[in-house]
Design a protein around this motif. Structure first.
Motif, mmCIF file in Angstrom:
data_model
loop_
_atom_site.group_PDB
_atom_site.id
_atom_site.type_symbol
_atom_site.label_atom_id
_atom_site.label_comp_id
_atom_site.label_asym_id
_atom_site.label_seq_id
_atom_site.Cartn_x
_atom_site.Cartn_y
_atom_site.Cartn_z
ATOM 1 N N ASN A 536 0.553 -0.908 0.162
ATOM 2 C CA ASN A 536 -0.294 0.219 -0.048
ATOM 3 C C ASN A 536 0.944 1.283 0.075
ATOM 4 O O ASN A 536 -0.274 2.072 0.206
ATOM 5 N N THR A 537 2.135 1.112 -0.227
ATOM 6 C CA THR A 537 3.178 2.313 -0.117
ATOM 7 C C THR A 537 3.998 2.604 -1.084
ATOM 8 O O THR A 537 5.326 0.865 -1.067
ATOM 9 N N LEU A 538 4.218 3.089 -2.065
ATOM 10 C CA LEU A 538 4.544 4.072 -3.265
ATOM 11 C C LEU A 538 5.448 5.200 -3.228
ATOM 12 O O LEU A 538 5.157 5.905 -2.710
ATOM 13 N N TRP A 539 6.553 4.724 -3.260
ATOM 14 C CA TRP A 539 7.589 6.030 -3.353
ATOM 15 C C TRP A 539 8.122 6.064 -5.258
ATOM 16 O O TRP A 539 8.583 5.243 -5.526
ATOM 17 N N VAL A 540 7.743 7.432 -4.407
ATOM 18 C CA VAL A 540 8.256 8.004 -6.217
ATOM 19 C C VAL A 540 9.250 9.089 -6.263
ATOM 20 O O VAL A 540 8.994 10.104 -5.485
ATOM 21 N N CYS A 541 10.826 8.219 -6.460
ATOM 22 C CA CYS A 541 11.840 9.440 -6.230
ATOM 23 C C CYS A 541 12.100 10.221 -7.395
ATOM 24 O O CYS A 541 11.755 9.855 -9.310
ATOM 25 N N THR A 542 12.659 11.294 -7.916
ATOM 26 C CA THR A 542 12.629 12.320 -8.198
ATOM 27 C C THR A 542 13.826 13.157 -8.223
ATOM 28 O O THR A 542 14.566 12.558 -7.252
ATOM 29 N N ALA A 543 14.079 13.905 -9.015
ATOM 30 C CA ALA A 543 15.371 14.964 -8.867
ATOM 31 C C ALA A 543 14.882 16.124 -7.930
ATOM 32 O O ALA A 543 16.201 16.862 -7.052
ATOM 33 N N ASN A 544 13.511 16.097 -7.649
ATOM 34 C CA ASN A 544 13.468 17.178 -6.728
ATOM 35 C C ASN A 544 12.959 16.600 -5.334
ATOM 36 O O ASN A 544 12.581 17.169 -4.533
ATOM 37 N N GLY A 545 13.303 15.156 -4.671
ATOM 38 C CA GLY A 545 12.922 14.519 -3.624
ATOM 39 C C GLY A 545 12.252 13.850 -3.789
ATOM 40 O O GLY A 545 11.602 12.565 -4.530
#
Length: 941
Positions: A536-545
């Motif tokens: 139930n937990t999705l982490w979305v990694c980007t260059a802004n956090g």
């Protein structure tokens, strides 16, 4: 009683957290910070050796002796009860800041503040210095102190939050015995060799030295000892920092923050000379240093693993957990590892992956598979690392496949990996390899979702379908109609597949439903990595956090929280995330963050403050700039604040600005309300700030003056128009009188010519006619007959003059009748048939006598030419009047002529053109040899 007797804190490992550093190159007057504090409005004030500075999270506002500071070297700062900021300087003098300016005190009295002393204002707004076992109180006229009973004797102690106690003789004896046991006395304090002081916080009394702090509970019956906390090292100062905590600054051992009731302690900035510490109202930590400016920690609960911890390279590309170890992938074929679950930070080891190339050798993928094995993808191949023996020194990577690896996924006991143009399959305990080539689509990631293998590429999302035998696959592009184009990352759990794109954010496949997440709900639409830490937990990694999407109610609802440098990450550029128990490890290009906190659900909103001088922003004069200044305080935003402005009732939309200054150059006079908002980097909005102000008109813009001016202009305009029309009427009257006089004169001349000259000529004509009859048979007959014809011609010209002068003939209908009669006479003795058609309006249309004469002479010239030269059988004369435009058409069916030749050779043609030019009329001659002649005249009356 002693809860924590003899506890020593120097040997406990310090806390490694992300610290944002500010120093002189960032705008601070000097990198040497002697003291810092937060005022009641929220600003951070810093005392340096080159002036003082006010910091709002974005900008420094500096003050030096040129601005009125007593001395550039400042040691202490305190705020009084009237919210004025006082500075204690190197020359033992005090000055203060109010309404944007530095003010000096009139008194020349010196204030003595020892390096270990405390400097503050008590509840009566008296300037206090706590040192030794007493409080020294200073009075100045400018302080406006509240009058009260004199309590400046030994034993009266004040606190900075309004506390006030009286120590009994017995209490003082207890404290002196404690100091004596530690070889401290009035003499050591006076010489500053072993200084000490008292501090008061609520009902707790702290006896502070450079070696220990003894905590007492204060009661009127007597002080009660609680605990004694020791330090080691070179201590520079001890300050109360918050509820039940104090900070100890040291030389080369950083700062200790200690809860004096629970004994909890943390150490920061090891190997640094620290000078002051503040915990602000956002729970950020501020550390002043001797030579590096100051440091800000926005979330000290987030631990950092970096080079200082032993990490091979702070630019972490991939993370994985296998066999109880955390593995981190870097550039240069480097793999770091550390044991998880240790009470203290364990040592970090390094493994180098042997590759064929040294220039292009990143760790691109890490995947844990059953059997305590780690699959390692690089730019030059895929490797296997067996860690089952728990002996890191014996671990060695084994190369399985050559070529760049773009993605790795596992299903059951089979490993699938992506190369540049193929899908590789490893089966039978990684011993059997298969590969399937296909068209180049620049693959980026692979995952299994509901028994289907999905591959992301720079050309979209593809599903690989097995067909035939020997494990063959075919590729089919899917979801192109949903706008999924460039796919950079894929992640799936048992029920949901997440698709990370280059610019469109994240697409979530939930059965037949597709949900899209994009900026600003998540940090960025350009996704680096997607990770499910649980179902139930999705982490979305980007260059802004990194954005954390927590789903509930079967993915029908969700909550998004955000993590970046404002939450304690060492960098906004997040590459990967793994979970171990309650700890989350977050990979960035500045190291690894370790936290148990999932985001910013409790972040404080920005506070918007009017930074103008009170009473100066209410009224402005038209033509002068209207300027407002506000400041948004949100230190967790790291200076990334957006300001929004609008004039209520004027602007429909908000104007956005990077700074809090709003300027209007030419606002019309009137009453206005400027509304301001601030948004932090998490898009949280502050409470609105309203500026009410008036723009006053200039003297010539006053309403009464404008009314008078308008009325005056109306009166003047009326008089001018009246005078103008009177002059026009006068001129018209004069013209009318002149015209009437002229008409009378013409009538008189016409009458006299008719009565006198006409009668005489008629008499002469009659006598010559009788004489010619009598001499018909005589020789003089021809001469007498010639005289008779000349007199007849003169009589005709006189009648023409009389006709043109007679004002009663000044109508077009008279002209048409006259021309008709004269035309009949001209054609009376010719062989040409004349056809006349005159169509003139019955409405009288005036034409002047001169124009009548010229028109008639022109028509006469044309008719005479027809009789003399045309050899025609028919002639046609048409006279029409239409809308004050006289049109005369004359034509014949004669032999015609060449107009270009005749108009230069004959006087008649030249006369016709001359008279048309005098009339300013339009003349048209249409003729040719053998085709007759047509002459048209158009005259505007």
């Amino acid at each position: 009683m002693f809860l924590f007797p003899g506890r020593v804190y120097a040997d406990i490992p310090y806390q490694l957290v992300y610290l944002k550093n500010y120093s002189a190159p960032d705008g601070l007057p000097s990198s040497r910070v002697n003291y810092l504090m937060q005022d009641s409005r929220g600003f951070i004030w810093l005392a340096t050796d080159k002036g003082v500075s006010r910091f709002d999270g974005q900008h420094f506002k500096n003050f030096t002796s040129a601005d009125g500071l007593e001395n550039n070297e400042c040691f202490r700062i305190a705020e009084d009860n009237y919210h004025r900021i006082f500075f204690y300087c190197n020359n033992y003098r005090v000055c203060y800041y109010e309404n944007g300016l530095i003010h000096k005190l009139n008194s020349s009295q010196k204030v003595i503040v020892s390096p270990f002393a405390n400097f503050f204002f008590n509840r009566y707004n008296e300037l206090c210095v706590n040192y030794g076992l007493s409080t020294k109180v200073y009075h100045f006229e400018e302080l406006k102190s509240e009058r009260h009973a004199i309590r400046h004797l030994n034993g009266y102690i004040y606190g900075s939050d309004g506390e006030e106690i009286v120590l009994s003789e017995n209490d003082l004896d207890i404290l002196e015995e404690e100091l004596k046991a530690g070889q401290l006395s009035f003499q050591t304090a006076n010489t500053n060799t072993k200084p000490y002081r008292l501090a008061l916080q609520q009902n707790y009394l702290l006896l502070i030295t450079k070696d220990w702090v003894h905590v007492y509970r204060y009661q009127k019956s007597g002080i009660i000892p609680l605990n004694k906390i020791y330090f080691t090292g070179n201590v520079t100062s001890v300050y109360l920092t918050g509820k039940n905590t104090f900070a100890v600054t040291t030389v080369k051992q950083g700062t200790y923050i200690i809860n004096y009731l629970t004994g909890e302690r943390k150490n920061y900035l090891n190997n640094n000379i620290t000078t002051a510490t503040v915990i602000d109202r956002e729970n950020n930590l501020w550390f002043g240093s001797y030579d590096k400016g100051f440091f800000l920690s926005t979330n000290p609960e987030v631990k950092i693993i970096n080079k200082e911890s032993g990490l091979a390279n702070e630019d972490v590309l991939k993370l994985a957990i296998a066999g109880g170890y955390l593995f981190t992938g870097h550039v240069l074929s480097t793999l770091s590892y550390m044991k998880l679950g240790a009470n203290q930070t364990p040592p970090i080891g390094t493994i180098t992956i042997n590759q064929d190339r040294s220039d292009f050798n990143r760790i691109t993928n890490l995947l844990t598979i059953p059997g305590n094995r780690l699959m390692i993808g690089t730019d030059n191949g895929i490797f296997r690392l067996d860690i089952s023996n728990k002996a890191p020194l014996s671990w060695h990577s084994v190369k399985i496949f050559y070529g760049p690896i773009k993605g790795i996924a596992a299903r059951s006991d089979t490993v699938y990996f992506l190369t540049q143009n193929a899908v590789g399959v490893l089966t039978d305990e990684l011993k059997h390899q298969m590969g399937y080539n296909f068209k180049p689509i620049r693959m980026t990631s692979v995952t299994w979702y509901k028994s289907k293998m999905l591959v992301g590429s720079l050309y979209g999302l593809y599903q690989f379908v097995p067909f035939g035998g020997a494990g063959k696959f075919s590729s089919i592009r899917i979801l192109a109609d949903k706008g999924i184009n460039v796919v950079k990352s894929l992640a799936s759990n048992n029920d949901v597949c997440a698709i990370g794109t280059e610019a469109q954010g994240v697409f979530l496949l939930v059965g037949e439903k597709i949900v899209q997440f994009r900026s600003p709900a998540i940090f960025s639409g350009d996704i680096r990595k997607l990770v499910w830490t649980d179902d139930n937990t999705l982490w979305v990694c980007t260059a802004n956090g990194v954005s954390i999407i927590s789903f509930y109610n079967h993915y029908q609802n969700y909550r998004i929280s955000l993590l970046n440098t404002s939450n304690g990450l060492p960098s906004d550029n997040v590459a990967d995330v793994v979970q171990n128990g309650h700890d989350y490890y977050i990979a960035t290009d500045q190291g690894i963050a370790v936290t148990q906190n999932l985001g910013n659900t409790a972040l404080p909103k920005p506070v918007l403050i009017n930074d103008g001088i009170p009473g100066t922003q209410n009224s402005f004069t038209y033509g002068r700039p209207v300027v407002f200044n506000c400041v948004a305080l949100s230190y967790k935003s790291m200076g990334k604040i957006q300001y929004r402005f609008r004039l209520k009732g004027v602007d429909k939309n908000w104007s956005v600005a990077p700074s809090g200054e709003k300027r209007f150059d030419l606002l019309p006079p009137g009453n206005y309300e400027l509304e301001a908002l601030a948004a932090d980097r998490f898009n949280q909005l502050s409470q609105p700030l309203i500026f009410k102000f008036d723009v006053m008109p200039l003297w010539y813009q006053q309403l009464w003056l404008q009314v008078v001016a308008v009325l005056s202009a109306i009166i003047i305009a009326f008089l001018l128009v009246r005078k103008y029309y009177q002059s026009i009427i006068g001129l018209q009257k004069k013209d009318y009188e002149n015209a009437l006089a002229l008409q009378r004169e013409r009538q008189r001349i016409s009458s006299e010519v008719h009565d006198d000259l006409g009668a005489s000529i008629s008499g002469i004509k009659l006598r010559t006619e009788l004489l010619s009859r009598k001499t018909a048979d005589q020789p003089a007959f021809k001469e007498i007959d010639a005289i008779h014809e000349a007199i007849t011609d003169i009589s005709t010209q006189v009648r023409l003059i009389i006709w043109s002068l007679d004002a009663e003939n000044d109508e077009v209908s008279n002209l048409a009748g006259f021309i008709h009669k004269q035309a009949i006479k001209i054609f009376e003795y010719s062989n040409i048939d004349l056809h006349v058609n005159a169509s003139v309006s019955e409405t009288p249309v005036t034409i002047s006598g001169e124009k009548r004469r010229q028109v008639y002479l022109l028509v006469k010239e044309v008719l005479n030419n027809i009789v003399k030269h045309s050899e025609a059988q028919n002639a046609f004369l048409e006279i029409n009047l239409y809308k004050n435009r006289l049109q005369i058409s004359i034509r014949d069916d004669g032999r015609g002529f060449d107009p270009d030749v005749r108009k230069h050779e004959t006087m008649g043609i030249r006369n016709i053109h001359t008279r048309a030019k005098r009339l300013n009329a339009e003349l048209k001659i249409d003729t040719a040899h053998g085709k007759g002649t047509s002459i048209g005249l158009k005259l505007n009356l």
